[in-house]
Design an enzyme around this catalytic site. Structure first.
Site, mmCIF file in Angstrom:
data_model
loop_
_atom_site.group_PDB
_atom_site.id
_atom_site.type_symbol
_atom_site.label_atom_id
_atom_site.label_comp_id
_atom_site.label_asym_id
_atom_site.label_seq_id
_atom_site.Cartn_x
_atom_site.Cartn_y
_atom_site.Cartn_z
ATOM 1 N N ASP A 13 0.813 -1.215 0.000
ATOM 2 C CA ASP A 13 0.000 0.000 0.000
ATOM 3 C C ASP A 13 0.848 1.267 0.000
ATOM 4 O O ASP A 13 0.410 2.310 -0.463
ATOM 5 C CB ASP A 13 -0.942 0.018 1.214
ATOM 6 C CG ASP A 13 -2.030 -1.054 1.113
ATOM 7 O OD1 ASP A 13 -2.224 -1.606 0.006
ATOM 8 O OD2 ASP A 13 -2.664 -1.334 2.149
ATOM 9 N N PRO A 52 6.066 2.533 -3.951
ATOM 10 C CA PRO A 52 5.817 3.024 -5.307
ATOM 11 C C PRO A 52 5.722 1.849 -6.283
ATOM 12 O O PRO A 52 6.189 0.761 -5.975
ATOM 13 C CB PRO A 52 7.061 3.886 -5.594
ATOM 14 C CG PRO A 52 8.119 3.359 -4.688
ATOM 15 C CD PRO A 52 7.406 2.848 -3.465
#
Length: 197
Positions: free
Chosen positions: A26, A29
């Site tokens: 989450d 990147p």
């Protein structure tokens, strides 16, 4: 840890590892599939060793925690050895090892490091196996098996030297004898569902 009717062992709950992996996904990147595979392995390693959970945070099932985990200390593989020792103790004795009236009391029992010697709970536990269990459950990490591989080597040596028959086939036969009625009912249900289809 589950044992199937056919005698296979399954580890089914990786809750902390999955949470750490989800958190990593989450917040990270976007990356290539090769980088993602490497990161997944790294994240799982971090969460299992405790690095991903952070010092001072207690995560996991309290009756299966190591003393250092119960204190919220940084963890390494020796914490897993302790937890594995708890499971093996319970399998060998048929008795829960750390079970207090509350989570706090259970954690205090773990921190105290006092528990009955396995052979006093089950006379069939050999002195050598009892010693291996006590080493896995040593409150001091320096006195514990330093890795699961080291613990496995000792257990395999005990199994060999004491002629303990260990195989998934033998375990499967034992499971079939224990759960004969349930297995038969399950097979009848499967057969009935096939006939309806």
């Amino acid at each position: 840890v589950l044992v199937t009717y056919s005698g296979d062992g399954k580890v089914v709950d990786f809750g902390i590892a999955k949470t750490a992996l989800r958190t990593h996904r989450d917040t990270a990147p976007p990356m290539s599939s090769a980088s993602r595979a490497s990161a997944t392995e790294s994240s799982l390693s971090m969460s299992i060793s405790g690095v991903g959970t952070g010092a001072g945070k207690i995560k996991g099932k309290i009756p299966y925690m190591s003393p250092e985990q119960a204190r919220g200390d940084e963890l390494d593989q020796r914490s897993d050895v302790f937890s594995l020792g708890i499971i093996l103790y319970e399998l060998c004795t048929g008795r829960r090892l750390f079970r207090g009236a509350s989570d706090h009391e259970t954690a205090q029992m773990i921190l105290a490091g006092e528990y009955p010697e396995p052979a006093t709970v089950n006379a069939r536990v050999s002195p050598r196996l009892s010693a291996a269990l006590q080493r896995a459950l040593a409150p001091d990490v320096a006195r514990r098996f330093q890795s699961a591989r080291e613990m496995l080597a000792e257990l395999e040596a005990i199994q060999h030297d004491e002629h303990v028959p260990v195989s998934s086939v033998a375990l499967g036969k034992w499971m079939e004898s224990l759960f004969e009625e349930r297995i038969a009912a399950q097979q009848e249900a499967v057969l009935a569902s096939k006939q309806l289809a």
